[in-house]
Design a protein around this motif. Structure first.
Motif, mmCIF file in Angstrom:
data_model
loop_
_atom_site.group_PDB
_atom_site.id
_atom_site.type_symbol
_atom_site.label_atom_id
_atom_site.label_comp_id
_atom_site.label_asym_id
_atom_site.label_seq_id
_atom_site.Cartn_x
_atom_site.Cartn_y
_atom_site.Cartn_z
ATOM 1 N N PHE A 197 -19.488 -10.131 -18.713
ATOM 2 C CA PHE A 197 -18.693 -11.104 -17.951
ATOM 3 C C PHE A 197 -19.356 -12.481 -17.961
ATOM 4 O O PHE A 197 -18.710 -13.503 -18.232
ATOM 5 N N ALA A 198 -20.660 -12.518 -17.664
ATOM 6 C CA ALA A 198 -21.366 -13.801 -17.613
ATOM 7 C C ALA A 198 -21.386 -14.474 -18.984
ATOM 8 O O ALA A 198 -21.212 -15.697 -19.093
ATOM 9 N N GLN A 199 -21.580 -13.672 -20.028
ATOM 10 C CA GLN A 199 -21.599 -14.239 -21.375
ATOM 11 C C GLN A 199 -20.245 -14.826 -21.737
ATOM 12 O O GLN A 199 -20.150 -15.907 -22.329
ATOM 13 N N LEU A 200 -19.176 -14.140 -21.388
ATOM 14 C CA LEU A 200 -17.833 -14.623 -21.668
ATOM 15 C C LEU A 200 -17.547 -15.933 -20.948
ATOM 16 O O LEU A 200 -16.842 -16.810 -21.461
ATOM 17 N N MET A 201 -18.111 -16.102 -19.768
ATOM 18 C CA MET A 201 -17.896 -17.322 -18.983
ATOM 19 C C MET A 201 -18.781 -18.476 -19.449
ATOM 20 O O MET A 201 -18.359 -19.630 -19.492
ATOM 21 N N GLU A 202 -20.033 -18.189 -19.820
ATOM 22 C CA GLU A 202 -21.037 -19.242 -19.991
ATOM 23 C C GLU A 202 -21.234 -19.717 -21.428
ATOM 24 O O GLU A 202 -21.644 -20.859 -21.660
ATOM 25 N N THR A 203 -21.013 -18.855 -22.392
ATOM 26 C CA THR A 203 -21.365 -19.184 -23.771
ATOM 27 C C THR A 203 -20.610 -20.424 -24.250
ATOM 28 O O THR A 203 -19.380 -20.500 -24.143
ATOM 29 N N ARG A 204 -21.353 -21.388 -24.765
ATOM 30 C CA ARG A 204 -20.741 -22.599 -25.313
ATOM 31 C C ARG A 204 -20.405 -22.386 -26.796
ATOM 32 O O ARG A 204 -21.218 -21.867 -27.556
ATOM 33 N N ASP A 205 -19.205 -22.800 -27.197
ATOM 34 C CA ASP A 205 -18.825 -22.809 -28.607
ATOM 35 C C ASP A 205 -18.078 -24.099 -28.881
ATOM 36 O O ASP A 205 -18.133 -25.044 -28.077
ATOM 37 N N GLU A 206 -17.379 -24.150 -30.001
ATOM 38 C CA GLU A 206 -16.693 -25.399 -30.338
ATOM 39 C C GLU A 206 -15.586 -25.751 -29.351
ATOM 40 O O GLU A 206 -15.110 -26.889 -29.315
#
Length: 944
Positions: A197-206
């Motif tokens: 859940f946290a990764q889905l919310m926080e990860t920056r991409d383009e």
């Protein structure tokens, strides 16, 4: 520091924005000046076009629709991630346009940001759970709400007050009984889902990121995993939960997942967050937290230009602390104060009269102003910062976005004034540190030798042996009592000492006050709570020291039950007694009992309620805010409500164990209770009368009900006792059944009863039970008294009784107000004899209250006007004095051995300038009443 007036404070929230940024087009131009928002605008032209055509709500709906779409996707994680980021970008842009155009005020802005974060959290958690189910870590579910896993929104998210660059502060918990793990343990599965859940919310991409997730508010984050069970969390809060964590939970709420599991968790957590007893130690603890924030956030003076809008002096956090501190202290007893939003909390505190209305309105405007400044700082580049930098071009940008145009100096003036006002109000709340000195001179208790200046100061304060006072205080400060064994307790007492000595001096009896205060704190197992409370509430401390000087019995009661001190700080404590009603007291007691589930819980709750109300009545007498005309009915209302509720509780318990009892019953009151003349130490003279029905119901539970009622009213529990109960006035006294059939009651008073029992019957009043049966009982009593009017030995019996009482219980002196010649008992005998003698000819005179009966007898010409005045004055004066003495002394009052302070206080209670005049008035009143008794009944002594 006093609040500083602010230029045009009413216009500081959104008015400048509304005046300058009057359209979406102008807002569009302002967005182009900020890198973050101009980038959003270029990438999402559909949002601006939709708003321009359909309005701001239509623009914001774009992001909500994307989130709904993402929530329905089952197996395409990349598509969920993309939709989440698109929704975030479009939502931020729509909110910024609504904000800068003035179409939404700051409350609408923060609410919309929170809705965006909340729905994003729900989508991301559901996607993470579905992924875990596909990997067979957990069992598949139809909805996130059925999983046993839930997220608690804390801080600004919990209050729907997020800012543009806020983290999502959440605590992830799972209910072990509802969370269905498969190939993994429940804890490991919940941790994996939380990580995903946290990764889905926080990860920056383009496409950017959604929201940063902060999981550090969970219990003991250094030791516990990022997801824990509800039981682990509850155990932690019960054992070692801190005040700052209680404060954080003021805004906590379930924002995603299994709401039923979340509600059950919060139901368990309520006693931890909202304590029944007022917790003034929390103020010092919260103040320490504020100091920590200042040390880590750069606690700069107000005249420094670079300003942390969130944590700095006069900033957002001080407004939030101002509200939350008072909620934390008062919310346990007053659920209406348990609000999450800062504005709502201030409004609730105003309604509760804990905060000045104008201060609250100004704080709300200041809060809106500071939140707007915070937003415009973050608009520049979507940075998680709250600092208004000392960089001219950045300050000019913020001023422009705030609607000040190029008038940066006016913006600077306003922000400085807002900070001064906020910090002034906040400082007043926390201003409780005092110097160890008094207005009268030196007060130094350190070192080995007595300070000469301190000896002189104590002598001038009225202490007879200053050196012993110093020795006693030194012993306290060295930890010589349980209350001062902790460093915190010693520090608080050191701060409190000048105030204590001042209040002791003001009583006129400083030696007595000091001695009894010493007894009081010697009985405390810990002093931090009480000393903190006395520092925070000076009026409470002054009243408490008055009790030490004038009402040692009251002080002893407080020492035995320190929790009683909480009631003195309740908003209703100082409400006039004559504004109470039986209905209000009954409603409040029923509300308290409704929280309990069983017989034992209810009788303990009744005892806690009774202690607080008794203390309140006693303090009104102590502070000369009530006399017998108020106190007697007040004690009686409390007793009536207690009897009614305990009867209901007893009946429910009996019927639970033995089945339904359809019989009708009433509870009758005799004596002081019947006459609504109770005092602090009165017992309850009652009778239970019942009608078993016709034919009688075979399961006659009257005796069981009565025994359970007596236990509910008088049995000692861990919360103490309510009343001593006396049922000897029932027919046949102790030899008769505890519950009396209506037929037996009627038969007994047709000829079997003694004269003294008819005298008691003249004061009968029904306090609870069936209305129809109550009317029958009252009619039987009236007829019995009318029948007794013709009894030829009536006057002889009454004289014999009064003479026997005079021999067996002689008065200890004129101030034995009950037994003295011309005292309360004499007047009651005169009144009751007159009532019985004239009941047949004047049925309307039958009245259980003594003063009302005197007036009724006067109207029927049984008493002359002069007799009625003399009897009424003597009774009222002595009843008033008895009320005061019952809270002040546990033994007999002897003027010759009593202090001047208590004698003067007693005189002031009944409106006399000094005790000598009061003493003479008592003698004069008793003489007149005694003469009337001798004329109506006879002399108390015979020739032999």
């Amino acid at each position: 520091m006093k609040p500083t007036p602010i230029r045009n404070l009413a216009q500081l929230s959104n008015q400048p924005v509304t005046e300058v940024l009057s359209s979406i087009d102008v807002a569009h131009e302002f967005l182009m000046d900020t890198p973050y928002l101009s980038n959003l605008l270029n990438r999402n032209p559909d949002v601006f076009e939709t708003i321009a055509k359909g309005g701001i709500e239509a623009g914001f709906q774009i992001c909500l629709s994307l989130l709904d779409q993402a929530n329905s996707i089952e197996n395409d994680r990349l598509q969920v991630s993309l939709l989440l980021r698109q929704a975030k970008a479009k939502g931020h842009l729509a909110i910024a346009l609504a904000d800068l155009s003035g179409l939404w005020d700051v409350n609408q802005v923060v609410h919309a940001i929170t809705i965006l974060a909340e729905k994003s959290t729900q989508v991301a958690m559901w996607s993470a759970y579905r992924t875990a189910a596909q990997k067979d870590w957990v069992q598949p579910k139809e909805r996130l709400e059925d999983t046993g896993l839930f997220a608690i929104a804390m801080g600004k998210m919990g209050a729907y007050e997020l800012n543009y660059s806020s983290d999502v502060d959440v605590i992830i918990l799972f209910d072990p009984e509802r969370f269905s793990a498969s190939s993994r343990s429940a804890k490991e599965a919940a941790v994996r889902i939380t990580q995903d859940f946290a990764q889905l919310m926080e990860t920056r991409d383009e496409h950017g990121y959604v929201f940063r997730v902060d999981l550090r508010l969970r219990p003991d984050p250094s030791s516990n995993a990022i997801a824990i069970s509800t039981q682990t969390a509850l155990n932690y809060y019960e054992r070692v939960g801190q005040n700052w964590e209680r404060m954080a939970y003021i805004k906590g709420r379930v924002c995603a997942g299994d709401y039923d599991a979340g509600k059950a968790f919060f139901d368990e957590l309520q006693p931890y967050i909202w304590r029944r007893h007022l917790d003034y130690w929390a103020i010092g603890d919260i103040h320490a937290i504020k100091h920590q924030i200042h040390s880590t956030g750069g606690h700069e003076p107000i005249d420094v230009r670079e300003f942390d809008v969130k944590l700095g002096r006069g900033g957002i956090r001080e407004i939030e602390f101002f509200a939350q501190t008072q909620q934390l202290i008062l919310g346990g007893r007053h659920p209406e104060l348990r609000t999450r939003r800062t504005d709502d909390s201030l409004d609730a505190l105003v309604a509760f009269k804990a905060v000045d209305p104008q201060n609250a309105e100004d704080l709300k405007r200041a809060y809106a102003f500071l939140r707007n400044v915070e937003h415009r700082i973050q608009m520049h580049n979507d940075e998680q910062t709250h600092t208004l930098l000392d960089i001219p071009e950045r300050r000019a940008e913020v001023a422009k976005l705030m609607g000040y145009g190029t008038n940066v100096e006016l913006f600077e003036q306003d922000i400085r004034a807002v900070r001064q006002f906020v910090h002034g109000v906040y400082s007043d709340l926390f201003a409780q540190e005092e110097r160890l000195s008094g207005d009268a001179g030196n007060l130094v208790f350190t070192g080995v030798d007595d300070d000469p200046g301190t000896l002189k100061t104590l002598e001038e304060m009225g202490f007879s042996e200053p050196s012993k006072v110093i020795d006693r205080l030194r012993n306290w400060h060295r930890g010589g009592l349980p209350a001062t064994r902790t460093v915190r307790g010693q520090q608080l007492l050191t701060t409190l000492t000048p105030r204590l000595l001042k209040y002791m001096s003001q009583t006129g009896e400083p030696d007595s006050a000091l001695s009894r205060f010493s007894d009081f704190i010697s009985g405390l197992r810990g002093g931090v709570q009480v000393f903190s409370l006395m520092l925070a509430e000076p009026k409470f401390a002054e009243d408490l020291l008055s009790a030490m000087a004038y009402a040692p019995k009251l002080a002893t009661d407080l020492a035995r039950q320190p929790a009683l001190l909480d009631g003195m700080l309740d908003h209703s404590f100082n409400a006039p007694l004559d504004q109470d009603s039986y209905e209000l007291v009954l409603e409040e007691l029923e509300r308290v009992l409704a929280r309990e589930e069983d017989f034992e819980g209810r009788i303990n709750a009744a005892r806690r309620f009774h202690r607080e109300e008794s203390l309140r009545i006693g303090y009104h007498i102590l502070r000369r805010q009530a006399d017998a005309c108020d106190a007697g009915p007040a004690y009686t209302r409390l007793a009536d409500a207690t009897i009614k509720c305990m009867a209901d509780v007893a009946l429910a318990e009996v019927q639970r164990k033995f089945g339904d009892w359809p019989g009708k019953w009433v509870i009758g009151a005799f004596g002081k209770l019947g006459g609504k003349e109770l005092s602090a130490t009165s017992d309850l003279d009652i009778i239970v009368i019942y009608d078993p029905g016709d034919p009688p119901f075979p399961n006659d539970l009257a005796a069981r009900f009565t025994q359970r009622l007596i236990a509910a009213l008088s049995a000692p529990t861990e919360e103490g006792e309510l009343y001593e109960v006396d049922m000897q006035l029932r027919p046949s006294g102790r030899a008769g059944p505890v519950a009396v059939k209506i037929t037996s009651f009627e038969k007994y008073y047709q000829g079997e009863a003694w004269t003294w029992e008819y005298m008691a019957l003249s004061r009968l009043r029904i306090v609870a039970g069936d209305d129809g049966l109550a009317k029958r009982v009252v009619d039987i009593a009236k007829k019995a008294l009318q029948h007794r009017s013709d009894f030829e030995d009536l006057e002889k019996d009454i004289l014999d009784m009064r003479q026997r009482l005079a021999r067996e219980r002689p008065p200890s002196g004129p101030w034995d107000l009950k037994l003295s010649e011309g005292g309360l008992l004499d007047i009651e005998f005169v009144v009751q004899q007159s009532l019985i003698k004239n009941a047949k000819g004047h049925p309307s005179i039958i009245c259980p209250n003594t003063l009302e009966a005197i007036e009724a007898l006067r109207k029927c010409d049984v008493f002359t006007r002069e007799e009625a005045i003399s009897l009424s004055n003597a009774y009222a004066l002595q009843a008033n004095l008895q009320q005061a003495l019952r809270i002040a002394t546990s033994g007999k009052f002897v003027p010759e051995t009593s202090s001047e302070g208590i004698k003067n206080w007693l005189a002031s209670c009944v409106g006399y300038g000094d005790f000598s005049k009061l003493n003479q008035s008592v003698m004069d009143a008793q003489k007149l009443a005694s003469e009337i008794r001798e004329e109506k009944i006879g002399r108390l002594t015979t020739d032999n």
